[in-house]
Design an enzyme around this catalytic site. Structure first.
Site, PDB file in Angstrom:
ATOM      1  N   THR A 240       0.824  -1.214   0.000  1.00 49.74           N
ATOM      2  CA  THR A 240       0.000   0.000   0.000  1.00 49.74           C
ATOM      3  C   THR A 240       0.859   1.266   0.000  1.00 49.74           C
ATOM      4  OG1 THR A 240      -0.178  -0.227   2.404  1.00 49.74           O
ATOM      5  CG2 THR A 240      -2.030  -1.024   1.094  1.00 49.74           C
ATOM      6  N   GLY A 241       1.955   1.264   0.751  1.00 47.12           N
ATOM      7  CA  GLY A 241       2.811   2.449   0.787  1.00 47.12           C
ATOM      8  C   GLY A 241       3.458   2.736  -0.550  1.00 47.12           C
ATOM      9  N   CYS A 242       3.959   1.691  -1.212  1.00 53.09           N
ATOM     10  CA  CYS A 242       4.550   1.849  -2.545  1.00 53.09           C
ATOM     11  C   CYS A 242       3.513   2.385  -3.526  1.00 53.09           C
ATOM     12  CB  CYS A 242       5.086   0.509  -3.051  1.00 53.09           C
ATOM     13  SG  CYS A 242       6.261  -0.302  -1.957  1.00 53.09           S
TER      14      CYS A 242
END
Length: 475
Positions: free
Chosen positions: A206-208
């Protein structure tokens, strides 16, 4: 299409790292490029090994790309060691592009992905936006992890002030029904957005995904707040569709291309939902008599007088849509549409009408009040606007087929069956479709309801001459 460079590690399972970055960039309209900084042995259950790429070869990759390709934005993810960080830092001196830095040191699973955090400080100073998770945010400040959203915002502001950048504070790891995100400067919160927490374990990468979408959307818009709003909505949809995939037995990836593999065009669905309303319009006395030319002049003039009053307010609504539009092309479209109404359609109406001033009917007021109430967001407003294009185009085609040289209302019938109006209608439909793609589930439903209500108002509007005649018969 903007060229977006991702500098990050590889995830062989495809859910995070370079693989997730390229998917998110493509899904948000960018052309993705990559420089690989590390190889990982990982799957949906965690990271088991990391092999860094040598700093010299990382630099060789970077120089090869920048020597040939215009880079419009850079997303930086996993940089496994000080050697790689120094190589990237030195190369950044040679390029001019916004940098979204996702300081990948701790994965969602808890695995540590960076050997030496201290060497990151010089890179943080170069970032336009830093997007750490809560553990990374605390690590960068050498503090304990935030236990509440206000504490996370305070840490984000501190990091932003320290490095002269913006910081994306992310509250997804906190407890609660909502997942907040906020764009924070050294002075405080610039914008904050929240989505309902989705019940899925499939949140790998999700962060990427968010940071890559943010870089791509900023390259297109030049507005960090607007880019974040769209990027967060995109991630919400990707997480919401994650369970449609079947990847691994641990924390699976989000569905990066959820927007592109739906069998149903939302606009087709909306059009089918108003089939009954469209049929009722065709059977209205006003429409049937307008088609065959038997419509009483008094009824036509009553309709036109109300339509002229409506269009005055409608032009203002189109101007509001222009002011809310997220890009220059949309701003121009809605502004030009407002101008054409004021300069063209209203003149046509007045050429039919006798001197005198009419008062708006309750039906006209209800319609314009509905449009005004829909202006809480750009997406909802243009969904409410759309029936005035689409239904008029649909009706206009059939009325035009009944037109002839001696028709008493030929000039009016021609207006809504022109190629120019067809093109404008298709553009309006396309803009609503695009706004729908960028919206979360709640906003999508509000858009649909706004479209339905406007369609209902259109039916009443076409029938109001008859209703006025029934209520106020001529003596």
């Amino acid at each position: 299409m903007k060229n977006i460079l991702s500098i990050a590690g590889s995830d062989p399972s495809g859910g995070a790292g370079i693989q997730a970055d390229l998917k998110a960039i493509a899904a948000n309209g960018g052309y993705g490029m990559c420089v690989i900084t590390a190889l990982t042995a990982q799957n949906t259950q965690g990271v088991s090994a990391v092999q860094a790429i040598g700093g010299e070869f990382v630099l060789a990759q970077l120089e090869a790309i920048s020597a040939d390709v215009q880079i419009d934005a850079i997303k930086i993810g996993m940089l496994a060691n000080a050697e790689v960080i120094r190589a990237v830092n030195g190369w950044l001196d040679t390029v001019d592009a916004p940098v979204v830095l996702d300081p990948v040191m701790v994965a969602t699973s808890g695995d540590r992905l960076l050997e030496d955090e201290a060497v990151l400080d010089s890179l943080l100073d170069r970032a336009s936006v830093i997007t750490p998770n809560l553990l990374e945010l605390a690590s960068l400040l050498r503090e304990p992890a935030a236990a509440s959203w206000p504490q996370a915002l305070e840490q984000a502001q501190c990091l932003a002030a320290k490095h002269g950048s913006l910081v994306l504070a992310k509250g997804g790891h906190l407890a609660g029904e909502l997942c907040p995100d906020a764009l924070v400067s050294g002075e405080g919160v610039l914008a904050e957005f929240s989505n309902p927490r989705l019940d899925t374990k499939n949140t790998h990468g999700t962060g990427c995904t968010l940071s890559s979408a943010l870089a791509t959307l900023f390259a297109a818009s030049g507005d960090w707040v607007c880019a974040l709003e769209k990027a967060k909505a995109y991630l919400f949809r990707a997480i919401g569709a994650a369970d449609e995939l079947n990847v691994g037995s641990g924390h699976g990836p989000v569905n990066h291309f959820a927007d592109f593999f739906s069998d149903t065009d939302p606009m087709d669905s909306w059009w089918q939902q108003i089939q009954g309303l469209r049929d009722s319009i065709d059977n209205l006395e006003f429409i049937t008599q307008l088609a065959d030319g038997t419509l009483a002049k008094a009824d036509f003039e009553y309709y036109l007088a109300q339509d002229a009053l409506y269009l005055q307010r409608y032009a203002q609504v189109l101007s509001e849509a222009s002011a809310l539009a997220p890009d220059l092309e949309a701003q121009r479209f809605w502004a030009n549409s407002a101008s054409e109404i004021l300069e063209g359609e209203l003149q046509l109406h007045r050429s039919y009408l006798a001197e005198g001033t009419a008062n708006p009917s309750a039906i006209t007021l209800n319609y314009v009040n509905h449009l005004a109430a829909s202006a809480s967001s750009y997406a909802e407003l243009i969904a409410a606007i759309l029936p005035c294009y689409w239904l008029y185009q649909d009706i206009g085609k059939r009325l035009a087929s009944a037109n002839h040289q001696a028709h008493p209302y030929k000039q009016w019938l021609v207006t809504y069956a022109s190629e120019e109006f067809d093109r404008a209608t298709e553009r309006a439909i396309s803009m609503v479709r695009e706004a729908w793609k960028q919206a979360d589930d709640g906003l999508r439903e509000r858009m649909r309801v706004a479209f339905m209500r406007s369609s209902e108002h259109e039916v009443a509007f076409f029938d109001q001459a008859r209703q006025n005649r029934v209520e106020f018969p001529t003596v």
